[in-house]
Scaffold this motif. Sequence first.
Motif, PDB file in Angstrom:
ATOM      1  N   ARG B 117       0.812  -1.145   0.037  1.00  0.00           N
ATOM      2  CA  ARG B 117       0.179  -0.072  -0.015  1.00  0.00           C
ATOM      3  C   ARG B 117       0.690   1.291   0.042  1.00  0.00           C
ATOM      4  NH1 ARG B 117      -3.575   1.507   5.175  1.00  0.00           N
ATOM      5  NH2 ARG B 117      -1.869   2.898   6.139  1.00  0.00           N
ATOM      6  N   PRO B 118       0.093   2.519  -0.461  1.00  0.00           N
ATOM      7  CA  PRO B 118       1.178   3.589  -0.716  1.00  0.00           C
ATOM      8  C   PRO B 118       1.837   4.244   0.533  1.00  0.00           C
ATOM      9  CG  PRO B 118      -1.116   4.117  -1.269  1.00  0.00           C
ATOM     10  CD  PRO B 118      -0.865   2.673  -0.982  1.00  0.00           C
ATOM     11  N   VAL B 119       1.031   4.085   1.691  1.00  0.00           N
ATOM     12  CA  VAL B 119       1.648   4.618   2.917  1.00  0.00           C
ATOM     13  C   VAL B 119       1.807   3.445   4.122  1.00  0.00           C
ATOM     14  CG1 VAL B 119       0.932   7.064   2.649  1.00  0.00           C
ATOM     15  CG2 VAL B 119      -0.161   5.326   3.973  1.00  0.00           C
ATOM     16  N   ARG B 120       2.951   3.792   5.058  1.00  0.00           N
ATOM     17  CA  ARG B 120       2.958   2.620   6.018  1.00  0.00           C
ATOM     18  C   ARG B 120       2.048   2.333   6.743  1.00  0.00           C
ATOM     19  NH1 ARG B 120       4.113   6.077  10.162  1.00  0.00           N
ATOM     20  NH2 ARG B 120       4.805   8.105   9.314  1.00  0.00           N
ATOM     21  N   PRO B 121       1.649   1.103   7.068  1.00  0.00           N
ATOM     22  CA  PRO B 121       0.532   0.776   7.876  1.00  0.00           C
ATOM     23  C   PRO B 121       0.656   0.991   9.368  1.00  0.00           C
ATOM     24  CG  PRO B 121       1.763  -1.347   7.253  1.00  0.00           C
ATOM     25  CD  PRO B 121       2.541  -0.159   6.782  1.00  0.00           C
ATOM     26  N   TRP B 129       6.111  -4.220   4.894  1.00  0.00           N
ATOM     27  CA  TRP B 129       5.303  -3.233   4.139  1.00  0.00           C
ATOM     28  C   TRP B 129       6.018  -2.879   2.882  1.00  0.00           C
ATOM     29  CZ3 TRP B 129       6.830   2.395   4.222  1.00  0.00           C
ATOM     30  CH2 TRP B 129       5.964   3.009   3.257  1.00  0.00           C
ATOM     31  N   VAL B 130       5.703  -3.011   1.792  1.00  0.00           N
ATOM     32  CA  VAL B 130       6.235  -2.340   0.561  1.00  0.00           C
ATOM     33  C   VAL B 130       5.044  -1.577  -0.271  1.00  0.00           C
ATOM     34  CG1 VAL B 130       7.506  -4.656   0.171  1.00  0.00           C
ATOM     35  CG2 VAL B 130       5.213  -4.625  -0.789  1.00  0.00           C
ATOM     36  N   ARG B 131       5.570  -0.519  -0.637  1.00  0.00           N
ATOM     37  CA  ARG B 131       4.880   0.500  -1.471  1.00  0.00           C
ATOM     38  C   ARG B 131       4.178  -0.064  -2.661  1.00  0.00           C
ATOM     39  NH1 ARG B 131       6.122   5.851   0.149  1.00  0.00           N
ATOM     40  NH2 ARG B 131       8.074   5.635   0.565  1.00  0.00           N
TER      41      ARG B 131
END
Lengths: 282, 282
Positions: B117-121, B129-131
């Motif tokens: 996802r575009p921002v960190r969870p 997490w990967v963008r």
Amino acid sequence: MPRYALELEFNGADFSGSQSQTNARTVQDVVQSALAALAGERVGFRPASRLDQGVSAAALPGDCLLARDWDPEVLGLALNHQLPEDVVVRRAARVPDAFDARRNAAAKHYRYRVLVRPVRPTLDRACLWVRRLQDPARLHELAALIPGRHDLSGFACLRHDDTDQQDPHRDYLAALWSDRILDDAIEWSLRISGRGFLYKQIRGLVGAMVHVAHGRARPDDFRAAMAAGWSARRLGNIAPAEGLLLAGVDYEPCPDWRAIGMESGSGSPEVRKSGSRDREST
Amino acid sequence: MPRYALELEFNGADFSGSQSQTNARTVQDVVQSALAALAGERVGFRPASRLDQGVSAAALPGDCLLARDWDPEVLGLALNHQLPEDVVVRRAARVPDAFDARRNAAAKHYRYRVLVRPVRPTLDRACLWVRRLQDPARLHELAALIPGRHDLSGFACLRHDDTDQQDPHRDYLAALWSDRILDDAIEWSLRISGRGFLYKQIRGLVGAMVHVAHGRARPDDFRAAMAAGWSARRLGNIAPAEGLLLAGVDYEPCPDWRAIGMESGSGSPEVRKSGSRDREST
């Protein structure tokens, strides 16, 4: 000075709520610090909702005035570099001067999760845990009573501030339970929407509905509490804060939101914790 | 003395791994303390797997000898009253004297989660997490290479103990990525099963696969690393511990597991944290 709306996601576990307090870590204070570090001046941030200690948000909007012009996406990216790991800007928008995230809110959407399984959960603790629900169909029956304009203060707590004297009637737009079968549990989620809620009211409603679904009280007791207002006898417990999530807030007209991080960044994986134990030895 | 198998679920966030250590909080020590409090004597508990700091388990079996006879379900319930909130007994069984949770394990099943996802969870941090993933289909291609008997030590780390000298060949039974579209993210999960794994090997494999799916290395680089053993050049990062979960361990024959908490208990909701802020004022 241009005004901006910022939509935050945060994990409530380590926050003493959303609203600024002395001697406590709050979302408002953390965002104001990040804004100050960016702007080089004191900046006020006004969250749309007052969330209690332990409550999380998928999308809490707020607004602030900044001295200089920012591209909303650049503003969000720059803030995300300043913010601690438990809060992040999801969307940002340039908004009209008169925009007020709290006063202009047209609807607030919350979700409450109940996990039904025989032993207490350790992996997923953002919920109310119940061992079983004797009659879960009661949940649907009770939720159907909520939409409309009511005084549901019998399910809330006193704030002990001047807001307690105000009219407790609110417009409730929707309330719906859904269930999902997991490997080892049943997850019940309440989605509830309204123009505003009283103090600890959603947690009080969940506690009361679960109490009835357990067979500890009758649906008529719930109906009586709906009619009795402040004088209602408490049904069940106030459900714990961890299970409550602010899912989003609607505006009319909708701000021109820009999603943060969609186009920028290297796309490389980010390893958040890389202590000495993670250093590879080959 | 009768022997018992216990299957634990635990949240690894506040544990320094599963294996007993001096001056650190570990799952083995916490379970041994609970057993000692129950039995009134020192009791050893042998976990089936050695899990690193930060790794969680949905079902980690282990075994212990107790002086007196216990009904397995009563034993599990009694232990759950002694155990802290981040570990719980899910199942318990009376097992033959010769049962050894580690040596008798026929297969171990792990899961690793990657969130795109575009921002960190902030709400769900038990993941890498990967963008974005440039070419996620590569994940399927690489996972298909894993089942079979191989030396995959090129993806592992040295333990710096005598086990590093042993034959690194292992039997890998299955490896499969699946994806799930969430509201605001894509969740990729690797399910990987084998008779045993090397130190940090699953996290190393995930880091390498994500590296290739990013376009930072070619599938042929991954194949070369599979062939090169210890001398392989590291591909990508060791993925963080939080994303790894031990999903379960199989035995042949299967212990006569009893689920804990299915029949007993009052069924009432349990409010875990009830600090002064949760005291109702109405």
